[in-house]
Design an enzyme around this catalytic site. Structure first.
Site, PDB file in Angstrom:
ATOM      1  N   LYS A 215       0.918  -1.351  -0.020  1.00  0.00           N
ATOM      2  CA  LYS A 215       0.016  -0.117   0.329  1.00  0.00           C
ATOM      3  C   LYS A 215       1.056   1.518   0.128  1.00  0.00           C
ATOM      4  CE  LYS A 215      -4.442  -1.420   1.710  1.00  0.00           C
ATOM      5  NZ  LYS A 215      -5.389  -1.352   3.027  1.00  0.00           N
TER       6      LYS A 215
ATOM      7  N   LYS B 259      -3.644 -11.365  -6.354  1.00  0.00           N
ATOM      8  CA  LYS B 259      -5.165 -11.390  -5.949  1.00  0.00           C
ATOM      9  C   LYS B 259      -5.918 -10.293  -6.803  1.00  0.00           C
ATOM     10  CE  LYS B 259      -4.892  -9.065  -1.756  1.00  0.00           C
ATOM     11  NZ  LYS B 259      -4.777  -8.503  -0.946  1.00  0.00           N
TER      12      LYS B 259
ATOM     13  N   LYS C 136     -10.115  -5.568  -3.790  1.00  0.00           N
ATOM     14  CA  LYS C 136     -10.153  -3.601  -4.045  1.00  0.00           C
ATOM     15  C   LYS C 136      -9.375  -2.681  -4.823  1.00  0.00           C
ATOM     16  CE  LYS C 136     -12.466  -4.820   0.421  1.00  0.00           C
ATOM     17  NZ  LYS C 136     -12.960  -4.204   1.747  1.00  0.00           N
TER      18      LYS C 136
HETATM   19  P1  TYM Z   1      -9.925  -7.241   3.953  1.00  0.00           P
HETATM   20  O1  TYM Z   1     -11.224  -5.808   4.297  1.00  0.00           O
HETATM   21  O2  TYM Z   1      -9.098  -6.806   2.922  1.00  0.00           O
HETATM   22  O3  TYM Z   1     -10.395  -8.100   2.694  1.00  0.00           O
HETATM   23  C1  TYM Z   1     -11.802  -8.742   3.508  1.00  0.00           C
HETATM   24  C2  TYM Z   1     -11.804 -10.333   4.280  1.00  0.00           C
HETATM   25  O4  TYM Z   1     -12.027 -10.857   2.759  1.00  0.00           O
HETATM   26  C3  TYM Z   1      -9.843 -11.554   2.403  1.00  0.00           C
HETATM   27  N1  TYM Z   1      -9.950 -11.814   1.369  1.00  0.00           N
HETATM   28  C4  TYM Z   1      -9.476 -12.506   0.206  1.00  0.00           C
HETATM   29  N2  TYM Z   1      -9.663 -13.822   0.463  1.00  0.00           N
HETATM   30  C5  TYM Z   1      -9.198 -14.214  -0.752  1.00  0.00           C
HETATM   31  N3  TYM Z   1      -9.010 -14.071  -1.785  1.00  0.00           N
HETATM   32  C6  TYM Z   1      -8.759 -12.925  -1.859  1.00  0.00           C
HETATM   33  N4  TYM Z   1      -8.474 -12.013  -3.443  1.00  0.00           N
HETATM   34  C7  TYM Z   1      -8.655 -12.071  -0.580  1.00  0.00           C
HETATM   35  N5  TYM Z   1      -9.092 -10.558  -0.947  1.00  0.00           N
HETATM   36  C8  TYM Z   1      -9.881  -9.954   0.695  1.00  0.00           C
HETATM   37  C9  TYM Z   1      -9.374 -10.647   4.026  1.00  0.00           C
HETATM   38  O5  TYM Z   1      -8.423 -12.268   3.943  1.00  0.00           O
HETATM   39  C10 TYM Z   1     -10.004 -10.893   4.685  1.00  0.00           C
HETATM   40  O6  TYM Z   1     -10.535 -12.048   4.975  1.00  0.00           O
HETATM   41  N6  TYM Z   1      -6.741  -6.394   7.638  1.00  0.00           N
HETATM   42  C11 TYM Z   1      -8.395  -6.734   7.240  1.00  0.00           C
HETATM   43  C12 TYM Z   1      -9.449  -5.844   7.678  1.00  0.00           C
HETATM   44  C13 TYM Z   1     -10.053  -6.246   9.258  1.00  0.00           C
HETATM   45  C14 TYM Z   1      -9.875  -7.691  10.518  1.00  0.00           C
HETATM   46  C15 TYM Z   1      -9.192  -7.654  11.742  1.00  0.00           C
HETATM   47  C16 TYM Z   1     -10.027  -9.258   9.925  1.00  0.00           C
HETATM   48  C17 TYM Z   1      -9.155  -5.536  10.351  1.00  0.00           C
HETATM   49  N7  TYM Z   1      -9.404  -5.835  11.734  1.00  0.00           N
HETATM   50  C18 TYM Z   1      -9.508  -8.365  12.570  1.00  0.00           C
HETATM   51  C19 TYM Z   1     -10.247 -10.090  10.839  1.00  0.00           C
HETATM   52  C20 TYM Z   1     -10.023  -9.616  12.405  1.00  0.00           C
HETATM   53  C21 TYM Z   1      -8.861  -6.846   5.835  1.00  0.00           C
HETATM   54  O7  TYM Z   1      -8.121  -5.206   5.355  1.00  0.00           O
HETATM   55  O8  TYM Z   1      -9.587  -7.102   5.200  1.00  0.00           O
END
Ligand code: TYM
Length: 334
Positions: free
Chosen positions: A113, A196, A199
């Site tokens: 990022k 991957k 977003k």
């Molecule tokens: P975020 O918002 O990027 O994504 C949310 C969830 O979707 C999963 N994910 C994917 N899984 C498979 N293939 C992909 N291409 C893919 N893109 C996203 C992510 O692994 C995630 O589970 N840091 C986290 C959010 C967060 C969080 C937390 C998660 C903040 N605090 C506490 C768990 C516990 C994030 O950016 O997810």
């Protein structure tokens, strides 16, 4: 007693990766006995990149609506918004005093990022994983269902739990287990099977959003990168064909079947046969979710009520944990 905690950022629409890597799996936990589920919309994480306040507010409720539409039942699971529970940020500061800069610098998400301009990246982006650790540890969560890309952040969370316990010579925080068992823990981009689905990828053609209409889904899948070979009958033969492997993995995940079974169905067929069938499956799988989401968004006050009540429940768990942390660390009583 297991306590599940997970979250998603309201940065834009959810995509197929979010759904198959995490959300679909979340639903499966809420009917398990001795398991309490907390699902959060992590708006404080979303402000580590450029954003519009009005858009963010709506997006947070939209993500909560997507959780509900995908099957998270507010009667069984607690759905809430991170910023409504200030204990997350408060614990983050305390954990931040124990987080090592060197470890944070090694986080791949930060490197991705921040890009080449790491010197100008905000402190929030750098400290992002400490806030994520606080999200989890403030509930003493035991299990965290996420996609594979969050594994490194979970390792840091476990590391911070150990540091705290060792420093204060107390067995206080559990070591939360990452649960990376979603039907497709690493969904790849439609334009490049080695990247991957994300977003933050500029091209919308690289992902399928939960709110895309049927025509858009069909167009994106028809344009998805593939190779000229027909589909084989064994998974081994897909090893060198990342795009084909990705599409088969996604098909199987949505059809709730093994990849081998999906392959058998299409063995010997070209992508011109597979792609329309896959598009139909995606459209069919998303339709009930998007319909429900649209209905919920028309009654936004109802969604707001659900997250308000979820935030209140979450605070009831988080506040005593923060009080204990203050006591352990020699800080003023809360
Ligand atoms: P975020 O918002 O990027 O994504 C949310 C969830 O979707 C999963 N994910 C994917 N899984 C498979 N293939 C992909 N291409 C893919 N893109 C996203 C992510 O692994 C995630 O589970 N840091 C986290 C959010 C967060 C969080 C937390 C998660 C903040 N605090 C506490 C768990 C516990 C994030 O950016 O997810």
């Amino acid at each position: 007693m297991k306590r599940i905690l997970s979250g998603m950022q309201p940065t834009s629409q959810l995509h197929l990766g979010n759904y198959l890597g995490a959300l679909k799996n979340w639903v499966s936990f809420q009917d398990k006995q001795d398991t309490e589920c907390l699902y959060c919309v992590v708006d404080l994480h979303a402000i580590t990149v450029a954003y519009e306040p009005e858009v963010l507010k709506k997006a947070s409720l939209e993500i909560a609506a997507a959780y509900i539409a995908a099957g998270i039942d507010p009667k069984k699971s607690t759905i809430f918004v991170q910023s409504a529970v200030p204990e997350h940020s408060q614990l983050m500061w305390l954990l931040g005093t124990m987080a090592q800069m060197g470890k944070l610098q090694r986080m791949t998400q930060f490197k991705d990022k921040a890009g080449k301009n790491a010197e100008r990246a905000g402190l929030g982006l750098f400290a992002y994983p400490v806030l994520m650790a606080a999200d989890i540890l403030i509930y003493k969560a035991t299990h965290v269902p996420v996609g594979e890309d969050q594994k490194q952040h979970l390792e840091l969370t476990r590391d911070l739990a150990s540091t705290f316990n060792t420093k204060f010579d107390i067995d206080f925080f559990p070591h939360p287990e990452p649960v990376i068992t979603g039907p497709a823990p690493r969904v790849m981009s439609l334009r490049d099977g080695t990247k991957k689905m994300s977003k933050s990828e500029p091209s919308d053609m690289s992902r399928i959003n939960l709110t895309d209409d049927a025509d858009t889904i069909l167009k994106k899948i028809k344009k998805a990168k593939t190779d000229p070979e027909p589909l084989p009958d064994s998974l081994e033969s897909l090893e060198e064909r990342p795009e084909a492997l990705n599409l088969i993995t996604l098909y199987a995940a949505l059809a709730n079947e093994a990849k081998e079974d999906s392959l058998k169905r299409f063995a010997g067929e070209s992508f011109s046969v597979f792609k329309p069938a896959f598009a139909e499956l995606v459209i069919e799988s998303f339709a009930p979710i998007t319909n429900e989401m649209n209905k919920l968004m028309q009654d936004i006050d109802q969604v707001q009520k659900i997250v308000d009540s979820g935030s209140e429940k979450s605070r009831d768990i988080a506040a005593p944990v923060l009080r204990d942390v203050h006591k352990i660390m020699g800080l003023s009583a809360l």
